[in-house]
Design a protein around this motif. Structure first.
Motif, PDB file in Angstrom:
ATOM      1  N   ASN A   1       0.848  -1.191   0.000  1.00 21.51           N
ATOM      2  CA  ASN A   1       0.000   0.000   0.000  1.00 21.51           C
ATOM      3  C   ASN A   1       0.886   1.245   0.000  1.00 21.51           C
ATOM      4  OD1 ASN A   1      -2.181   1.713   0.182  1.00 21.51           O
ATOM      5  ND2 ASN A   1      -2.973   0.890   2.092  1.00 21.51           N
ATOM      6  N   PHE A   2       1.598   1.455  -1.106  1.00 20.73           N
ATOM      7  CA  PHE A   2       2.575   2.543  -1.194  1.00 20.73           C
ATOM      8  C   PHE A   2       2.639   3.046  -2.631  1.00 20.73           C
ATOM      9  CE2 PHE A   2       7.138   4.008  -1.256  1.00 20.73           C
ATOM     10  CZ  PHE A   2       6.960   5.078  -0.388  1.00 20.73           C
ATOM     11  N   ALA A   3       2.647   4.366  -2.782  1.00 20.83           N
ATOM     12  CA  ALA A   3       2.657   4.976  -4.119  1.00 20.83           C
ATOM     13  C   ALA A   3       3.731   6.051  -4.175  1.00 20.83           C
ATOM     14  CB  ALA A   3       1.295   5.584  -4.433  1.00 20.83           C
ATOM     15  N   PHE A   4       4.297   6.259  -5.366  1.00 19.73           N
ATOM     16  CA  PHE A   4       5.331   7.284  -5.525  1.00 19.73           C
ATOM     17  C   PHE A   4       5.327   7.812  -6.950  1.00 19.73           C
ATOM     18  CE2 PHE A   4       7.154   2.981  -5.601  1.00 19.73           C
ATOM     19  CZ  PHE A   4       7.586   2.892  -6.915  1.00 19.73           C
ATOM     20  N   LYS A   5       5.918   8.989  -7.128  1.00 18.07           N
ATOM     21  CA  LYS A   5       6.020   9.595  -8.451  1.00 18.07           C
ATOM     22  C   LYS A   5       7.128   8.903  -9.248  1.00 18.07           C
ATOM     23  CE  LYS A   5       4.227  14.121  -7.080  1.00 18.07           C
ATOM     24  NZ  LYS A   5       4.521  15.571  -6.885  1.00 18.07           N
ATOM     25  N   ARG A   6       6.816   8.579 -10.493  1.00 19.01           N
ATOM     26  CA  ARG A   6       7.752   7.781 -11.276  1.00 19.01           C
ATOM     27  C   ARG A   6       9.067   8.511 -11.532  1.00 19.01           C
ATOM     28  NH1 ARG A   6       6.364   5.826 -17.307  1.00 19.01           N
ATOM     29  NH2 ARG A   6       6.714   8.055 -17.663  1.00 19.01           N
ATOM     30  N   HIS A   7       9.016   9.825 -11.849  1.00 21.67           N
ATOM     31  CA  HIS A   7      10.253  10.518 -12.197  1.00 21.67           C
ATOM     32  C   HIS A   7      11.199  10.621 -10.987  1.00 21.67           C
ATOM     33  CE1 HIS A   7       7.999  13.943 -10.480  1.00 21.67           C
ATOM     34  NE2 HIS A   7       9.181  14.489 -10.253  1.00 21.67           N
ATOM     35  N   VAL A   8      10.650  10.690  -9.774  1.00 23.85           N
ATOM     36  CA  VAL A   8      11.499  10.709  -8.585  1.00 23.85           C
ATOM     37  C   VAL A   8      12.088   9.316  -8.343  1.00 23.85           C
ATOM     38  CG1 VAL A   8      11.605  11.231  -6.124  1.00 23.85           C
ATOM     39  CG2 VAL A   8      10.080  12.545  -7.607  1.00 23.85           C
ATOM     40  N   PHE A   9      11.262   8.297  -8.557  1.00 27.07           N
ATOM     41  CA  PHE A   9      11.727   6.917  -8.435  1.00 27.07           C
ATOM     42  C   PHE A   9      12.892   6.648  -9.391  1.00 27.07           C
ATOM     43  CE2 PHE A   9      11.233   2.530 -10.120  1.00 27.07           C
ATOM     44  CZ  PHE A   9      11.473   1.807  -8.967  1.00 27.07           C
ATOM     45  N   GLU A  10      12.780   7.127 -10.615  1.00 19.91           N
ATOM     46  CA  GLU A  10      13.861   6.950 -11.584  1.00 19.91           C
ATOM     47  C   GLU A  10      15.096   7.748 -11.192  1.00 19.91           C
ATOM     48  OE1 GLU A  10      11.883   8.173 -15.117  1.00 19.91           O
ATOM     49  OE2 GLU A  10      10.985   6.193 -15.511  1.00 19.91           O
ATOM     50  N   ARG A  11      14.872   8.920 -10.589  1.00 18.27           N
ATOM     51  CA  ARG A  11      15.992   9.773 -10.191  1.00 18.27           C
ATOM     52  C   ARG A  11      16.853   9.099  -9.125  1.00 18.27           C
ATOM     53  NH1 ARG A  11      14.025  14.856  -7.329  1.00 18.27           N
ATOM     54  NH2 ARG A  11      12.895  15.097  -9.292  1.00 18.27           N
ATOM     55  N   ILE A  12      16.241   8.320  -8.220  1.00 18.52           N
ATOM     56  CA  ILE A  12      17.015   7.675  -7.151  1.00 18.52           C
ATOM     57  C   ILE A  12      17.516   6.300  -7.565  1.00 18.52           C
ATOM     58  CG2 ILE A  12      15.760   8.936  -5.366  1.00 18.52           C
ATOM     59  CD1 ILE A  12      14.201   6.351  -4.776  1.00 18.52           C
ATOM     60  N   GLY A  13      17.265   5.906  -8.812  1.00 23.38           N
ATOM     61  CA  GLY A  13      17.818   4.657  -9.312  1.00 23.38           C
ATOM     62  C   GLY A  13      16.974   3.426  -9.057  1.00 23.38           C
ATOM     63  N   GLY A  14      15.669   3.609  -8.801  1.00 21.76           N
ATOM     64  CA  GLY A  14      14.778   2.474  -8.614  1.00 21.76           C
ATOM     65  C   GLY A  14      15.034   1.737  -7.312  1.00 21.76           C
TER      66      GLY A  14
END
Length: 479
Positions: A149-162
Protein backbone atom coordinates in the motif's frame (compact mmCIF):
# COMPACT_ATOMS: atom_id res chain seq x y z
CA UNK A 1 -2.38 8.01 -15.27
CA UNK A 2 -1.62 5.59 -12.42
CA UNK A 3 0.24 2.29 -12.81
CA UNK A 4 -0.38 -0.46 -10.24
CA UNK A 5 2.46 -2.99 -10.07
CA UNK A 6 1.57 -6.34 -8.52
CA UNK A 7 4.14 -9.18 -8.17
CA UNK A 8 2.57 -12.63 -8.09
CA UNK A 9 4.37 -15.86 -7.23
CA UNK A 10 2.16 -18.94 -6.78
CA UNK A 11 -0.85 -16.79 -5.98
CA UNK A 12 -3.64 -18.57 -7.90
CA UNK A 13 -5.67 -18.81 -4.70
CA UNK A 14 -5.49 -15.15 -3.59
CA UNK A 15 -4.94 -13.33 -6.90
CA UNK A 16 -8.59 -13.31 -8.09
CA UNK A 17 -9.81 -11.38 -5.05
CA UNK A 18 -7.01 -8.86 -5.40
CA UNK A 19 -7.58 -8.31 -9.11
CA UNK A 20 -11.35 -8.11 -8.62
CA UNK A 21 -10.83 -5.24 -6.19
CA UNK A 22 -8.35 -3.49 -8.48
CA UNK A 23 -10.64 -3.77 -11.50
CA UNK A 24 -13.44 -2.12 -9.50
CA UNK A 25 -11.51 1.10 -8.83
CA UNK A 26 -13.49 4.28 -9.43
CA UNK A 27 -10.45 6.16 -10.78
CA UNK A 28 -10.65 7.01 -14.47
CA UNK A 29 -7.21 6.31 -15.93
CA UNK A 30 -5.06 3.50 -14.58
CA UNK A 31 -3.34 0.26 -15.57
CA UNK A 32 -2.63 -2.90 -13.60
CA UNK A 33 0.66 -4.68 -14.26
CA UNK A 34 0.91 -8.25 -12.96
CA UNK A 35 4.49 -9.49 -12.83
CA UNK A 36 4.51 -13.29 -12.59
CA UNK A 37 7.80 -14.21 -10.91
CA UNK A 38 8.86 -17.81 -10.48
CA UNK A 39 5.35 -19.27 -10.31
CA UNK A 40 4.83 -23.00 -10.65
CA UNK A 41 1.03 -22.92 -10.34
CA UNK A 42 -1.73 -21.32 -12.46
CA UNK A 43 -1.04 -17.73 -11.45
CA UNK A 44 -0.44 -16.60 -15.05
CA UNK A 45 -3.63 -18.31 -16.27
CA UNK A 46 -5.64 -16.57 -13.55
CA UNK A 47 -4.16 -13.19 -14.47
CA UNK A 48 -5.08 -13.65 -18.16
CA UNK A 49 -8.78 -13.61 -17.21
CA UNK A 50 -8.50 -9.93 -16.26
CA UNK A 51 -7.82 -6.75 -18.30
CA UNK A 52 -4.28 -6.39 -17.00
CA UNK A 53 -0.77 -6.21 -18.47
CA UNK A 54 1.16 -9.42 -17.72
CA UNK A 55 4.95 -9.53 -17.48
CA UNK A 56 7.28 -12.31 -16.45
CA UNK A 57 10.29 -12.30 -14.15
CA UNK A 58 12.63 -15.26 -13.97
CA UNK A 59 13.89 -14.41 -10.50
CA UNK A 60 11.81 -15.42 -7.54
CA UNK A 61 12.35 -12.15 -5.67
CA UNK A 62 9.41 -9.76 -5.45
CA UNK A 63 11.85 -6.82 -5.52
CA UNK A 64 13.04 -7.73 -9.03
CA UNK A 65 9.43 -8.16 -10.09
CA UNK A 66 8.53 -4.71 -8.77
CA UNK A 67 11.46 -3.20 -10.67
CA UNK A 68 10.42 -4.86 -13.94
CA UNK A 69 6.86 -3.67 -13.47
CA UNK A 70 7.97 -0.11 -12.65
CA UNK A 71 10.17 0.03 -15.77
CA UNK A 72 7.19 -0.93 -17.94
CA UNK A 73 4.77 1.44 -16.23
CA UNK A 74 3.16 4.25 -18.25
CA UNK A 75 1.71 6.21 -15.34
CA UNK A 76 3.16 9.29 -13.69
CA UNK A 77 2.34 7.61 -10.37
CA UNK A 78 3.44 4.04 -9.57
CA UNK A 79 1.55 2.14 -6.89
CA UNK A 80 2.81 -0.97 -5.10
CA UNK A 81 0.24 -3.72 -4.53
CA UNK A 82 0.31 -7.35 -3.39
CA UNK A 83 -1.51 -10.37 -4.78
CA UNK A 84 -2.98 -11.41 -1.43
CA UNK A 85 -4.45 -7.99 -0.64
CA UNK A 86 -7.89 -6.47 -1.28
CA UNK A 87 -8.31 -2.75 -2.00
CA UNK A 88 -11.32 -0.45 -1.50
CA UNK A 89 -12.94 1.04 -4.66
CA UNK A 90 -11.71 4.58 -3.93
CA UNK A 91 -8.12 3.52 -3.21
CA UNK A 92 -6.53 5.02 -6.33
CA UNK A 93 -8.77 8.11 -6.17
CA UNK A 94 -7.55 8.87 -2.65
CA UNK A 95 -3.92 8.38 -3.67
CA UNK A 96 -4.32 10.75 -6.62
CA UNK A 97 -6.08 13.31 -4.39
CA UNK A 98 -3.21 13.20 -1.88
CA UNK A 99 -0.66 14.04 -4.57
CA UNK A 100 -2.88 16.82 -5.92
CA UNK A 101 -3.39 18.29 -2.47
CA UNK A 102 0.35 18.35 -1.71
CA UNK A 103 2.28 18.78 -4.96
CA UNK A 104 5.60 18.66 -3.07
CA UNK A 105 4.91 15.09 -1.94
CA UNK A 106 6.95 12.38 -3.65
CA UNK A 107 5.22 9.37 -2.07
CA UNK A 108 2.03 8.37 -0.24
CA UNK A 109 1.83 5.48 2.22
CA UNK A 110 -1.31 3.74 3.41
CA UNK A 111 -1.99 1.21 6.17
CA UNK A 112 -3.20 -2.36 6.25
CA UNK A 113 -5.33 -4.64 8.37
CA UNK A 114 -5.39 -8.41 8.40
CA UNK A 115 -8.38 -10.07 6.80
CA UNK A 116 -7.94 -12.98 9.22
CA UNK A 117 -6.09 -11.34 12.12
CA UNK A 118 -4.06 -13.38 14.63
CA UNK A 119 -4.75 -12.71 18.31
CA UNK A 120 -1.77 -10.35 18.62
CA UNK A 121 -2.66 -8.19 15.60
CA UNK A 122 -3.86 -5.33 17.82
CA UNK A 123 -0.33 -5.02 19.25
CA UNK A 124 1.23 -4.76 15.80
CA UNK A 125 -1.30 -2.09 14.76
CA UNK A 126 -0.62 -0.13 17.94
CA UNK A 127 3.19 -0.31 17.66
CA UNK A 128 3.04 0.80 14.03
CA UNK A 129 0.80 3.71 15.00
CA UNK A 130 3.15 4.77 17.81
CA UNK A 131 6.28 4.43 15.68
CA UNK A 132 4.84 6.33 12.71
CA UNK A 133 3.36 9.04 14.95
CA UNK A 134 6.80 9.65 16.43
CA UNK A 135 8.72 9.60 13.14
CA UNK A 136 6.17 11.87 11.45
CA UNK A 137 6.35 14.39 14.29
CA UNK A 138 10.12 14.50 14.68
CA UNK A 139 11.51 13.17 11.39
CA UNK A 140 8.84 14.30 8.94
CA UNK A 141 7.94 10.89 7.49
CA UNK A 142 6.47 7.50 8.43
CA UNK A 143 9.17 4.92 9.06
CA UNK A 144 7.04 1.76 8.83
CA UNK A 145 5.25 1.54 5.49
CA UNK A 146 3.47 -1.36 3.84
CA UNK A 147 4.84 -2.70 0.59
CA UNK A 148 1.27 -3.58 -0.37
CA UNK A 149 0.00 0.00 0.00
CA UNK A 150 2.57 2.54 -1.19
CA UNK A 151 2.66 4.98 -4.12
CA UNK A 152 5.33 7.28 -5.53
CA UNK A 153 6.02 9.60 -8.45
CA UNK A 154 7.75 7.78 -11.28
CA UNK A 155 10.25 10.52 -12.20
CA UNK A 156 11.50 10.71 -8.58
CA UNK A 157 11.73 6.92 -8.44
CA UNK A 158 13.86 6.95 -11.58
CA UNK A 159 15.99 9.77 -10.19
CA UNK A 160 17.01 7.68 -7.15
CA UNK A 161 17.82 4.66 -9.31
CA UNK A 162 14.78 2.47 -8.61
CA UNK A 163 14.81 -0.34 -6.09
CA UNK A 164 18.07 -1.41 -4.47
CA UNK A 165 17.26 -5.10 -4.41
CA UNK A 166 20.16 -5.94 -2.11
CA UNK A 167 19.04 -3.45 0.52
CA UNK A 168 17.14 -4.24 3.69
CA UNK A 169 13.36 -4.14 3.01
CA UNK A 170 13.85 -2.86 -0.52
CA UNK A 171 10.19 -2.10 -1.25
CA UNK A 172 9.40 -0.66 2.18
CA UNK A 173 11.97 0.92 4.48
CA UNK A 174 14.73 1.40 1.92
CA UNK A 175 12.63 2.88 -0.90
CA UNK A 176 10.70 5.18 1.46
CA UNK A 177 13.93 6.37 3.10
CA UNK A 178 15.57 7.26 -0.19
CA UNK A 179 12.41 8.90 -1.54
CA UNK A 180 12.12 11.01 1.63
CA UNK A 181 15.43 12.67 0.73
CA UNK A 182 13.78 13.97 -2.45
CA UNK A 183 10.57 15.31 -0.92
CA UNK A 184 7.73 14.67 1.49
CA UNK A 185 6.41 11.17 2.16
CA UNK A 186 2.76 11.32 3.29
CA UNK A 187 0.86 8.85 5.45
CA UNK A 188 -2.86 8.66 4.72
CA UNK A 189 -4.67 6.42 7.21
CA UNK A 190 -7.76 6.45 5.00
CA UNK A 191 -5.88 4.18 2.57
CA UNK A 192 -6.69 0.85 4.19
CA UNK A 193 -5.78 -2.38 2.46
CA UNK A 194 -7.07 -5.75 3.69
CA UNK A 195 -4.26 -8.30 3.50
CA UNK A 196 -3.87 -11.97 4.34
CA UNK A 197 -2.19 -12.93 7.61
CA UNK A 198 -0.80 -16.16 6.15
CA UNK A 199 2.81 -14.92 6.21
CA UNK A 200 2.68 -14.16 9.93
CA UNK A 201 0.83 -17.31 10.98
CA UNK A 202 3.80 -19.48 11.85
CA UNK A 203 4.59 -22.27 14.31
CA UNK A 204 5.32 -20.99 17.79
CA UNK A 205 9.04 -21.85 17.62
CA UNK A 206 9.44 -19.86 14.41
CA UNK A 207 7.63 -16.89 15.93
CA UNK A 208 9.92 -17.15 18.96
CA UNK A 209 12.97 -17.27 16.70
CA UNK A 210 11.83 -14.22 14.74
CA UNK A 211 11.06 -12.32 17.95
CA UNK A 212 14.58 -12.93 19.30
CA UNK A 213 16.05 -12.04 15.93
CA UNK A 214 14.16 -8.73 15.86
CA UNK A 215 15.05 -8.04 19.49
CA UNK A 216 18.71 -8.56 18.62
CA UNK A 217 18.41 -6.14 15.69
CA UNK A 218 16.62 -3.51 17.77
CA UNK A 219 19.11 -3.97 20.63
CA UNK A 220 21.97 -3.37 18.24
CA UNK A 221 20.28 -0.24 16.92
CA UNK A 222 19.61 1.05 20.45
CA UNK A 223 23.18 0.35 21.61
CA UNK A 224 24.53 2.14 18.57
CA UNK A 225 22.42 5.22 19.32
CA UNK A 226 23.28 5.12 23.02
CA UNK A 227 26.94 4.99 22.10
CA UNK A 228 26.43 7.93 19.75
CA UNK A 229 24.58 9.78 22.53
CA UNK A 230 27.45 9.46 25.01
CA UNK A 231 30.02 10.39 22.37
CA UNK A 232 27.96 13.48 21.64
CA UNK A 233 27.68 14.19 25.35
CA UNK A 234 31.44 13.94 25.72
CA UNK A 235 32.07 16.34 22.85
CA UNK A 236 29.20 18.74 23.45
CA UNK A 237 29.66 21.85 25.60
CA UNK A 238 26.00 21.61 26.58
CA UNK A 239 24.26 18.58 28.05
CA UNK A 240 20.84 19.78 26.89
CA UNK A 241 22.05 19.90 23.32
CA UNK A 242 22.96 16.22 23.58
CA UNK A 243 19.63 15.05 24.98
CA UNK A 244 17.35 17.05 22.68
CA UNK A 245 16.69 14.01 20.47
CA UNK A 246 15.80 11.87 23.50
CA UNK A 247 13.24 14.22 25.00
CA UNK A 248 10.66 13.84 22.16
CA UNK A 249 10.65 10.06 22.71
CA UNK A 250 10.05 10.45 26.42
CA UNK A 251 7.37 13.03 25.69
CA UNK A 252 5.58 10.71 23.27
CA UNK A 253 5.65 7.85 25.78
CA UNK A 254 4.22 10.17 28.41
CA UNK A 255 1.44 11.34 26.09
CA UNK A 256 0.47 7.77 25.19
CA UNK A 257 0.42 6.70 28.83
CA UNK A 258 -1.73 9.70 29.72
CA UNK A 259 -4.10 8.86 26.88
CA UNK A 260 -4.41 5.31 28.18
CA UNK A 261 -4.71 5.98 31.92
CA UNK A 262 -6.42 9.37 32.26
CA UNK A 263 -10.22 9.19 32.73
CA UNK A 264 -10.67 12.50 30.87
CA UNK A 265 -8.34 11.75 27.94
CA UNK A 266 -9.73 12.18 24.42
CA UNK A 267 -6.48 11.05 22.75
CA UNK A 268 -7.83 7.77 21.36
CA UNK A 269 -11.47 8.74 20.90
CA UNK A 270 -14.52 10.29 22.50
CA UNK A 271 -14.84 9.74 26.26
CA UNK A 272 -17.55 11.51 28.29
CA UNK A 273 -16.50 12.68 31.74
CA UNK A 274 -18.75 15.69 32.38
CA UNK A 275 -21.92 17.40 31.19
CA UNK A 276 -22.14 20.73 29.41
CA UNK A 277 -22.47 22.70 32.65
CA UNK A 278 -25.80 24.24 31.66
CA UNK A 279 -27.80 24.50 34.87
CA UNK A 280 -26.68 23.15 38.21
CA UNK A 281 -27.04 19.49 37.30
CA UNK A 282 -24.88 16.74 38.74
CA UNK A 283 -24.82 12.97 38.18
CA UNK A 284 -24.06 10.49 40.94
CA UNK A 285 -22.50 7.27 39.66
CA UNK A 286 -21.67 4.13 41.63
CA UNK A 287 -19.43 1.35 40.36
CA UNK A 288 -17.98 -2.09 41.16
CA UNK A 289 -21.24 -3.49 42.58
CA UNK A 290 -23.77 -4.64 43.20
CA UNK A 291 -22.97 -5.81 46.71
CA UNK A 292 -25.53 -6.43 49.50
CA UNK A 293 -23.21 -4.86 52.06
CA UNK A 294 -23.24 -1.44 50.39
CA UNK A 295 -25.70 -1.21 47.48
CA UNK A 296 -28.82 -1.69 49.60
CA UNK A 297 -27.77 1.04 52.06
CA UNK A 298 -26.97 3.42 49.19
CA UNK A 299 -30.36 2.78 47.59
CA UNK A 300 -32.05 3.66 50.87
CA UNK A 301 -30.16 6.98 51.10
CA UNK A 302 -31.07 7.84 47.50
CA UNK A 303 -34.73 7.00 48.20
CA UNK A 304 -34.65 9.29 51.23
CA UNK A 305 -33.98 12.26 48.92
CA UNK A 306 -35.92 10.86 45.91
CA UNK A 307 -32.71 10.95 43.83
CA UNK A 308 -31.95 8.75 40.83
CA UNK A 309 -28.38 7.66 40.07
CA UNK A 310 -26.42 5.53 37.61
CA UNK A 311 -24.89 2.20 38.71
CA UNK A 312 -22.06 0.74 36.62
CA UNK A 313 -22.19 -2.94 37.50
CA UNK A 314 -19.62 -5.73 37.17
CA UNK A 315 -20.86 -8.79 35.28
CA UNK A 316 -19.57 -11.29 37.84
CA UNK A 317 -21.37 -9.42 40.62
CA UNK A 318 -24.59 -9.40 38.59
CA UNK A 319 -24.40 -13.20 38.32
CA UNK A 320 -24.02 -13.51 42.09
CA UNK A 321 -26.64 -10.88 43.02
CA UNK A 322 -29.23 -10.81 40.20
CA UNK A 323 -32.09 -9.84 42.56
CA UNK A 324 -30.15 -6.81 43.80
CA UNK A 325 -29.38 -5.82 40.22
CA UNK A 326 -33.07 -5.92 39.36
CA UNK A 327 -33.85 -3.93 42.51
CA UNK A 328 -31.63 -1.10 41.25
CA UNK A 329 -33.80 -0.93 38.12
CA UNK A 330 -37.07 -1.28 40.04
CA UNK A 331 -36.17 1.73 42.18
CA UNK A 332 -35.80 3.83 39.03
CA UNK A 333 -32.02 3.96 38.69
CA UNK A 334 -29.93 3.37 35.55
CA UNK A 335 -27.65 0.39 34.92
CA UNK A 336 -24.35 0.75 33.09
CA UNK A 337 -21.75 -1.76 31.89
CA UNK A 338 -18.53 -1.92 33.96
CA UNK A 339 -17.01 -5.04 32.30
CA UNK A 340 -17.47 -8.63 33.35
CA UNK A 341 -14.26 -9.30 35.31
CA UNK A 342 -13.01 -5.77 36.21
CA UNK A 343 -9.52 -6.49 34.86
CA UNK A 344 -6.99 -3.70 35.49
CA UNK A 345 -5.32 -3.91 32.07
CA UNK A 346 -8.38 -4.80 30.03
CA UNK A 347 -7.70 -2.11 27.40
CA UNK A 348 -4.29 -3.43 26.32
CA UNK A 349 -5.79 -6.22 24.19
CA UNK A 350 -9.04 -7.37 22.62
CA UNK A 351 -9.83 -8.99 25.99
CA UNK A 352 -11.38 -5.67 27.03
CA UNK A 353 -13.99 -5.62 24.28
CA UNK A 354 -14.82 -9.30 24.84
CA UNK A 355 -15.16 -8.67 28.58
CA UNK A 356 -17.44 -5.70 27.89
CA UNK A 357 -19.61 -7.80 25.57
CA UNK A 358 -19.85 -10.61 28.12
CA UNK A 359 -21.00 -8.14 30.79
CA UNK A 360 -23.68 -6.79 28.43
CA UNK A 361 -24.91 -10.34 27.83
CA UNK A 362 -25.06 -11.09 31.57
CA UNK A 363 -26.98 -7.88 32.33
CA UNK A 364 -29.45 -8.68 29.54
CA UNK A 365 -29.84 -12.25 30.75
CA UNK A 366 -30.86 -11.21 34.28
CA UNK A 367 -32.68 -7.93 33.60
CA UNK A 368 -33.79 -7.99 29.97
CA UNK A 369 -32.03 -4.69 29.12
CA UNK A 370 -28.73 -3.88 27.38
CA UNK A 371 -26.97 -0.73 28.63
CA UNK A 372 -25.69 1.93 26.23
CA UNK A 373 -23.28 3.27 28.87
CA UNK A 374 -19.85 1.70 29.43
CA UNK A 375 -17.37 2.66 32.12
CA UNK A 376 -13.98 0.98 31.63
CA UNK A 377 -12.37 -0.40 34.80
CA UNK A 378 -10.06 2.22 36.34
CA UNK A 379 -11.02 4.61 33.53
CA UNK A 380 -8.39 3.18 31.16
CA UNK A 381 -9.05 3.27 27.42
CA UNK A 382 -7.33 2.32 24.17
CA UNK A 383 -8.11 2.97 20.49
CA UNK A 384 -9.39 -0.55 19.81
CA UNK A 385 -11.59 -0.70 22.90
CA UNK A 386 -13.17 2.68 22.09
CA UNK A 387 -13.77 1.43 18.54
CA UNK A 388 -15.43 -1.72 19.93
CA UNK A 389 -17.62 0.41 22.20
CA UNK A 390 -18.77 2.45 19.22
CA UNK A 391 -19.42 -0.70 17.19
CA UNK A 392 -21.68 -1.97 19.99
CA UNK A 393 -23.62 1.34 19.93
CA UNK A 394 -22.35 2.28 23.38
CA UNK A 395 -20.59 5.36 24.75
CA UNK A 396 -17.71 5.46 27.21
CA UNK A 397 -18.46 7.40 30.40
CA UNK A 398 -15.78 8.15 33.01
CA UNK A 399 -15.96 10.83 35.70
CA UNK A 400 -15.07 14.39 36.66
CA UNK A 401 -14.19 13.64 40.27
CA UNK A 402 -13.67 10.38 42.17
CA UNK A 403 -14.47 9.93 45.86
CA UNK A 404 -11.73 7.52 46.91
CA UNK A 405 -10.84 6.20 50.34
CA UNK A 406 -7.08 6.44 49.93
CA UNK A 407 -7.23 10.22 49.56
CA UNK A 408 -10.10 11.13 51.90
CA UNK A 409 -10.81 8.33 54.37
CA UNK A 410 -10.25 9.23 57.98
CA UNK A 411 -10.47 13.02 57.46
CA UNK A 412 -13.03 15.09 59.37
CA UNK A 413 -13.65 17.46 56.48
CA UNK A 414 -14.14 14.85 53.74
CA UNK A 415 -17.46 16.32 52.61
CA UNK A 416 -16.12 19.87 52.35
CA UNK A 417 -13.15 18.65 50.29
CA UNK A 418 -15.52 16.92 47.87
CA UNK A 419 -17.75 20.01 47.65
CA UNK A 420 -14.76 22.14 46.70
CA UNK A 421 -14.18 19.93 43.63
CA UNK A 422 -17.75 19.85 42.32
CA UNK A 423 -19.03 22.10 39.52
CA UNK A 424 -22.21 22.09 37.40
CA UNK A 425 -22.14 19.17 34.97
CA UNK A 426 -19.94 17.07 37.25
CA UNK A 427 -20.08 13.27 37.01
CA UNK A 428 -19.18 12.06 40.49
CA UNK A 429 -17.69 8.61 41.02
CA UNK A 430 -18.48 6.66 44.19
CA UNK A 431 -18.33 2.94 44.98
CA UNK A 432 -21.06 0.53 46.00
CA UNK A 433 -18.88 -2.56 45.67
CA UNK A 434 -15.31 -3.71 45.23
CA UNK A 435 -15.50 -5.60 41.97
CA UNK A 436 -13.97 -9.00 42.46
CA UNK A 437 -11.27 -7.93 44.94
CA UNK A 438 -12.66 -7.37 48.44
CA UNK A 439 -9.44 -5.86 49.75
CA UNK A 440 -8.56 -3.17 47.24
CA UNK A 441 -11.65 -0.93 47.32
CA UNK A 442 -13.33 -1.65 50.63
CA UNK A 443 -12.23 1.73 52.02
CA UNK A 444 -13.87 3.48 49.04
CA UNK A 445 -17.20 1.80 49.78
CA UNK A 446 -16.99 2.70 53.46
CA UNK A 447 -16.23 6.30 52.53
CA UNK A 448 -19.27 6.37 50.24
CA UNK A 449 -21.56 5.40 53.10
CA UNK A 450 -19.80 7.85 55.39
CA UNK A 451 -20.24 10.94 53.20
CA UNK A 452 -23.20 10.26 50.88
CA UNK A 453 -26.07 11.48 53.05
CA UNK A 454 -24.29 14.68 54.11
CA UNK A 455 -22.97 15.28 50.58
CA UNK A 456 -26.44 15.09 49.01
CA UNK A 457 -27.89 17.35 51.68
CA UNK A 458 -25.22 20.01 51.15
CA UNK A 459 -25.51 19.93 47.37
CA UNK A 460 -29.28 20.30 47.54
CA UNK A 461 -28.83 23.35 49.77
CA UNK A 462 -26.49 24.80 47.12
CA UNK A 463 -29.23 24.43 44.50
CA UNK A 464 -27.91 21.39 42.64
CA UNK A 465 -30.22 19.00 40.77
CA UNK A 466 -29.41 15.29 40.73
CA UNK A 467 -29.91 13.59 37.34
CA UNK A 468 -28.86 10.31 35.77
CA UNK A 469 -25.98 10.15 33.29
CA UNK A 470 -28.28 9.70 30.23
CA UNK A 471 -30.20 12.84 31.23
CA UNK A 472 -26.99 14.81 31.87
CA UNK A 473 -25.46 13.80 28.51
CA UNK A 474 -28.70 13.70 26.51
CA UNK A 475 -28.20 10.10 25.41
CA UNK A 476 -30.03 6.77 25.60
CA UNK A 477 -29.73 4.53 28.64
CA UNK A 478 -30.44 1.23 26.86
CA UNK A 479 -30.41 -0.13 23.34
Amino acid sequence: MISVVLPACNEEKFLPRSLDSLCRQDFGSYEVIVVVNGSTDKTALVARKYPVKILHCEKHSAFYARQIGAEAALGEIIVQADADTIYPPDWLSLIYADFKRQPSAVAVAGVYKYADPPWWAFLEYFLRLVCNTYTRLFHGRPMLISGANFAFKRHVFERIGGYHVSAFSADQYDISTRLSRQGKVLLDRRLIALTSARRVKKPFLRILRDVFKNIAMVTGWVLEHISHFFRSLYRSPSFFHSVKNTLPILGLVGILFWGYASPSSQLFGKVYFEGDGQGKNIALTFEDGPSPEYTSAILDILDKYNIKATFFVVGKQVEVYPELTREILERGHILGNHSYSHDANHALSDFGSKDMLRCAEVICQYTGITPCLYRPPYGKSSPWELAATKEMNMITVNWSYAVEGDSLAGTDNAVSKILDEINPGCILLLHDGYGIDSNSLESDCQLTLKVLDSLISNLLKQGYNFVTVPVLLGTNAYS
